[in-house]
Design an enzyme around this catalytic site. Structure first.
Site, mmCIF file in Angstrom:
data_model
loop_
_atom_site.group_PDB
_atom_site.id
_atom_site.type_symbol
_atom_site.label_atom_id
_atom_site.label_comp_id
_atom_site.label_asym_id
_atom_site.label_seq_id
_atom_site.Cartn_x
_atom_site.Cartn_y
_atom_site.Cartn_z
ATOM 1 N N CYS A 196 47.048 67.490 86.933
ATOM 2 C CA CYS A 196 45.693 68.035 87.413
ATOM 3 C C CYS A 196 45.727 67.790 89.011
ATOM 4 O O CYS A 196 45.352 68.819 89.571
ATOM 5 C CB CYS A 196 44.665 67.327 86.612
ATOM 6 S SG CYS A 196 44.786 65.359 86.747
HETATM 7 N N1 LIG Z 1 43.276 64.277 80.944
HETATM 8 C C1 LIG Z 1 43.449 64.910 81.842
HETATM 9 O O1 LIG Z 1 42.776 65.256 82.527
HETATM 10 C C2 LIG Z 1 44.866 65.552 81.897
HETATM 11 C C3 LIG Z 1 45.883 65.003 81.187
HETATM 12 N N2 LIG Z 1 47.215 65.469 81.259
HETATM 13 C C4 LIG Z 1 48.115 65.034 80.496
HETATM 14 O O2 LIG Z 1 48.049 65.346 78.995
HETATM 15 C C5 LIG Z 1 48.608 64.488 78.234
HETATM 16 C C6 LIG Z 1 47.399 64.258 77.349
HETATM 17 O O3 LIG Z 1 46.395 63.752 77.990
HETATM 18 P P1 LIG Z 1 44.810 63.526 77.317
HETATM 19 O O4 LIG Z 1 44.539 64.587 76.499
HETATM 20 O O5 LIG Z 1 43.758 63.145 78.338
HETATM 21 O O6 LIG Z 1 45.347 62.233 76.444
HETATM 22 P P2 LIG Z 1 44.519 61.294 75.477
HETATM 23 O O7 LIG Z 1 44.390 59.822 75.498
HETATM 24 O O8 LIG Z 1 43.165 61.726 75.498
HETATM 25 O O9 LIG Z 1 45.072 61.979 74.184
HETATM 26 C C7 LIG Z 1 46.622 61.633 73.615
HETATM 27 C C8 LIG Z 1 46.753 62.183 72.340
HETATM 28 O O10 LIG Z 1 48.187 61.589 71.902
HETATM 29 C C9 LIG Z 1 47.912 61.050 70.629
HETATM 30 N N3 LIG Z 1 48.937 59.657 70.700
HETATM 31 C C10 LIG Z 1 48.733 58.707 71.500
HETATM 32 N N4 LIG Z 1 49.855 57.926 71.534
HETATM 33 C C11 LIG Z 1 50.699 58.443 70.600
HETATM 34 C C12 LIG Z 1 52.061 58.268 70.331
HETATM 35 N N5 LIG Z 1 52.695 57.069 70.614
HETATM 36 N N6 LIG Z 1 52.845 59.169 69.375
HETATM 37 C C13 LIG Z 1 52.059 60.095 69.047
HETATM 38 N N7 LIG Z 1 50.578 60.510 69.138
HETATM 39 C C14 LIG Z 1 50.060 59.556 70.158
HETATM 40 C C15 LIG Z 1 46.524 60.548 70.526
HETATM 41 O O11 LIG Z 1 46.128 60.805 69.142
HETATM 42 P P3 LIG Z 1 46.218 59.688 67.993
HETATM 43 O O12 LIG Z 1 46.413 58.273 68.696
HETATM 44 O O13 LIG Z 1 45.259 59.962 66.961
HETATM 45 O O14 LIG Z 1 47.815 60.021 67.491
HETATM 46 C C16 LIG Z 1 45.753 61.559 71.223
HETATM 47 O O15 LIG Z 1 45.722 62.945 70.348
HETATM 48 C C17 LIG Z 1 48.815 63.315 78.901
HETATM 49 O O16 LIG Z 1 50.419 63.293 79.214
HETATM 50 C C18 LIG Z 1 48.266 63.470 80.417
HETATM 51 O O17 LIG Z 1 48.967 62.674 81.404
HETATM 52 C C19 LIG Z 1 47.629 66.368 82.276
HETATM 53 C C20 LIG Z 1 46.635 66.934 83.159
HETATM 54 C C21 LIG Z 1 45.218 66.591 82.800
HETATM 55 C C1 LIG Z 2 41.948 59.393 86.607
HETATM 56 C C2 LIG Z 2 43.676 59.229 85.967
HETATM 57 O O1 LIG Z 2 44.012 58.208 85.712
HETATM 58 N N1 LIG Z 2 44.238 60.311 86.249
HETATM 59 C C3 LIG Z 2 45.551 60.560 85.785
HETATM 60 C C4 LIG Z 2 45.990 61.946 85.866
HETATM 61 C C5 LIG Z 2 45.896 62.782 84.792
HETATM 62 C C6 LIG Z 2 47.006 63.867 84.892
HETATM 63 O O2 LIG Z 2 46.912 64.887 85.339
HETATM 64 O O3 LIG Z 2 48.038 63.172 84.075
HETATM 65 P P1 LIG Z 2 49.696 63.299 84.209
HETATM 66 O O4 LIG Z 2 50.300 63.532 85.357
HETATM 67 O O5 LIG Z 2 49.894 62.204 83.457
HETATM 68 O O6 LIG Z 2 49.742 64.530 83.280
HETATM 69 C C7 LIG Z 2 46.595 59.610 86.499
HETATM 70 O O7 LIG Z 2 46.217 59.294 87.931
HETATM 71 O O8 LIG Z 2 47.455 59.170 85.995
#
Ligand SMILES: NC(=O)C1=CN([C@@H]2O[C@H](COP(=O)(O)OP(=O)(O)OC[C@H]3O[C@@H](n4cnc5c(N)ncnc54)[C@H](OP(=O)(O)O)[C@@H]3O)[C@@H](O)[C@H]2O)C=CC1
Ligand SMILES: CC(=O)N[C@@H](CCC(=O)OP(=O)(O)O)C(=O)O
Length: 315
Positions: free
Chosen positions: A134
């Site tokens: 992000c």
């Molecule tokens: N949040 C953000 O703003 C952004 C996030 N990302 C990336 O996107 C990805 C998802 O982020 P986000 O949605 O915020 O994460 P969350 O923590 O909100 O969700 C993670 C999901 O993964 C599942 N999970 C967790 N651990 C495991 C595991 N060991 N095996 C299988 N399933 C697992 C969880 O569900 P359950 O435990 O029920 O299985 C849940 O559905 C991350 O890699 C993050 O870095 C990228 C850009 C922005």
């Molecule tokens: C506030 C906060 O903790 N933000 C996350 C960034 C989320 C994201 O874009 O993460 P990935 O690169 O892991 O997909 C971080 O800095 O790691």
């Protein structure tokens, strides 16, 4: 026309929820599975306000995901968890497109790095697509139009809402610890510093912080210019670069994060110049869960399947 099938691994999470909303409004995609360990067996419609069907969450391991033979699998797992799923899907060899939201493949040459506004011309039909981070999206959009004019590495100060830290409990998503607070972290060497530097081809210095709001981030970038420039010239660069981009808006003023929550586009603005014209400050905002994650993934899915890039994305 029969719909293409798509499944989400990590569908309980913040980005998973946004992807489900986008897919629910997509005319040519059928959401075929949503995988979560915690919500296994529960009705998706009870957890998502947009989805209306009968699908239930299931807990699928990597082999079970691969065996589904989906047209597309989206991995929305925490960092470091994607590999077993990718290996199983590779092995099953059913032509599945994989879009990974984590940082796990953003440095892998075999994967396309899907920031369409900057790199869509580089796509060579790869079926493995890493979705950018992000902050890394906002940083690159803030620098790319002037990257040939820089006298020094750009310095970016980032502030994200705490949904950026996912749902696994930590200081960075603890509303109590964040109350009245601004939490600095990873002030050198953050993943997105390396990611933006690598894909832009310019070394970027990045200092992230997390704030008490839930969604949306701001990146303020200081750029030293190799020659004195007028503001109009700098603004023209940005307007020229993004004039045909539906998901990047160039503003005259500095964008506010409060206005970008729940919006699918990024905003870039400010362009405040130092008196000598050798320094410009650019401010970018985007919703970390949308243009910073799910919306960008939807652009990538649409492109990989040959649909219009913006299908199902409100622009
Ligand atoms: N949040 C953000 O703003 C952004 C996030 N990302 C990336 O996107 C990805 C998802 O982020 P986000 O949605 O915020 O994460 P969350 O923590 O909100 O969700 C993670 C999901 O993964 C599942 N999970 C967790 N651990 C495991 C595991 N060991 N095996 C299988 N399933 C697992 C969880 O569900 P359950 O435990 O029920 O299985 C849940 O559905 C991350 O890699 C993050 O870095 C990228 C850009 C922005
Ligand atoms: C506030 C906060 O903790 N933000 C996350 C960034 C989320 C994201 O874009 O993460 P990935 O690169 O892991 O997909 C971080 O800095 O790691």
């Amino acid at each position: 026309m029969s719909k293409k099938t798509i499944g989400i691994v990590g569908a309980r999470g913040h980005t998973g929820a946004e992807l489900i909303r986008l897919i629910a409004n997509h005319p040519a995609l059928e959401l075929a599975f949503v995988s979560s360990r915690e919500l296994d067996g529960q009705r998706l419609a009870d957890h998502n306000d947009t989805y209306k069907g009968e699908l239930r969450f299931t807990n699928l391991d990597a082999e079970a995901v691969a065996a589904q033979g989906m047209d597309v699998v989206i991995l929305a797992l925490p960092n470091g968890k994607a590999a077993p799923y990718v290996e199983a899907i590779d092995k099953a060899d059913k032509g599945t497109v994989v879009v990974d939201l984590s940082a796990d493949y953003r440095f892998d040459e075999r994967w396309f790095y899907g920031l369409p506004e900057l790199y869509r011309e580089r796509w060579r039909g790869e079926k493995r697509i890493s979705n950018p981070g992000c902050y890394a999206t906002a940083v690159q959009l803030s620098i790319a139009p002037v990257k040939d004019l820089l006298a020094a590495p750009p310095v970016s100060f980032g502030v994200s809402g705490y949904s950026g830290a996912g749902t696994t409990p930590s200081d960075r998503n603890d509303p109590e610890k964040l109350r009245d607070n601004l939490m600095p972290y990873s002030l050198t060497g953050h993943m997105h510093e390396r990611e933006a530097s690598r894909h832009l081809g310019v070394p970027v210095e990045f200092m992230p912080h997390v704030a008490p709001h839930f969604r949306g981030l701001t990146v303020t970038t200081n750029l030293y210019l190799a020659r004195p420039m007028k503001r109009d010239e700098v603004v023209a660069r940005f307007r020229g670069a993004y004039e045909n981009e539906k998901l990047v808006r160039v503003l005259d003023d500095a964008p506010w994060v409060s206005r970008i929550a729940n919006k699918h586009h990024a905003e870039v603005g400010a362009f405040e110049m130092s008196a000598d014209g050798r320094r410009v400050v650019v401010v970018a905002t985007l919703d970390n869960l949308l243009k910073g994650a799910a919306t960008q993934a939807m652009q990538n899915v649409n492109r990989a399947l040959g649909f219009d890039e913006y299908t199902s994305i409100p622009v």
